[in-house]
Design an enzyme around this catalytic site. Sequence first.
Site: not given
Ligand code: NAD
Length: 510
Positions: A163, A187, A190, A240, A295, A395
Amino acid sequence: MSQTLTENQTSAATTTTVEHWIDGASASGASDRTGPVYNPAQGVETKRVRFASTEDVDLAVQAAARAFPAWRDTSIAKRQQVMFRFRELLNARSGELADILTSEHGKVTSDAAGEIARGLEVVELACAMPGYTKGEYSENVSTGIDVYTTRQPVGVVGIISPFNFPAMVPLWFFPLAIATGNTVVLKPSEKDPSASVWLAKLMQEAGLPDGVLNVVHGDKVAVDALLHHPTVRSISFVGSTPIAQYIYSTATANGKRVQALGGAKNHMLVLPDADLDLAADAAVNAGFGSAGERCMAISAVVAVDSVADELVDKIAERMSRLTTGDGTRGCDMGPLITREHRDKVAGYLDVAASDGATVVVDGRDPEVDGEPDGFWLGPTLVDKVPTSSAVYRDEIFGPVLSIVRVDGYEDGLDLINSSRYGNGTAIFTNDGGAARRFQREVTVGMVGINVPIPVPVAYHSFGGWKDSLFGDAKAYGPRGFDFFTQEKAITSRWLDPSHGGLNLGFPQHD
Ligand code: NAD
């Protein structure tokens, strides 16, 4: 909540649904599951977003598979023309996209503009695709025999994004994937899904054939459908750490190539000889930009004890000048993404107090230039955080900056290297020798020297170490081109009449 807000919430929720984008057109899909999209600065649900079923994802994958042969065979020159037109359109209409980002994510207009600028860099890199994918050629490896390698697209590729950068992270991947001849199912998160659809429509306007870029919305159901779909050849994920780990293990078990970028806990080491004003400016910008939902945000300032008090005072003084509020009103910092996330982040302040840390600036009751129901948490500073505390270990992903005090360089380095995360880090010092040691010794993928957020430019690849990246495939840059292409080695011999015709025997090394 006021009566007006309640009415807005109800009427808006029933009027707008964010649809999928499949085969060049809006698509509702077969599933009737939807999720809420909020305006975080107002604290109200403004839209619903479709949640794709497995069948909906299959439709998008099939559209991408149908589009693949023709797109793969489209000349490099024509593919580049699409990318150049896309670059021009995105530049010209970035204001529209910035408004979408602010309305669904909450980030202030300047952060939205910055996000788009970093995404545009990757579009420009995609325009330079031919230079990165030329292949290699060895002439006359044996008499009359040449060996060369070409790079070809992998096929239908899946992209799953978080997000916090609803435009930039998709832009890290799909321009390179498409420029190299792949077709895509994206994808997005959401929580703020509209930016991806807007980008897909702009690609169509730039001349991209239908089916080359598809967007499906949803949750785990949609993600799992991509991870298990036999036609999807690769997965690019950012999110994450627990989900990155799940994506990596599931998709590789299904035979796909995977780049899975995870979470972070970025440290900024401040040595006693550092310019403390520069370090304080950096800590504030890197800690509270995008409300800490980055991140590459700095979340732990590791201060050598002898300068820690002075540094904390300088940081606190700068924080007192930050304004929090609606991103459209010229504030420095916007809201958090949802009420639940805001409450979770705020909860760490209770943990801090009970773990013996000192809350220097408490953002729980901020003065806000915006609606009272927004998901607000002001800039927060916690000093003397014990490394055993969840405030240090987790985090947090919000505007909470921790100060951890150390005895000196070695102590600080050990702390950073013992973190499970290794995304970004920075050192602030005027000692070139110490900086050089740090860049060699620290176990982190992206290192800043007197630069707090060392996000590499588009022609260097982006990615962390340890639990911040699963697998070895970084995003964009040279590694991005590698990821979206597969290498083919060709050994070739042609009839040469002057040497007595074609010899079909094995090559002799002579
Ligand atoms: P998230 O892991 O909750 O979601 C990321 C994606 O995975 C979304 O599209 C979501 O719909 C999907 N998702 C969520 N739960 C899932 C599940 N149980 N099974 C399958 N798919 C699932 O992350 P977020 O809250 O949207 O974003 C923040 C996180 O992203 C932070 O941890 C941040 O550090 C990380 N991030 C990392 C980088 C990087 O380059 N390393 C860059 C941006 C964000």
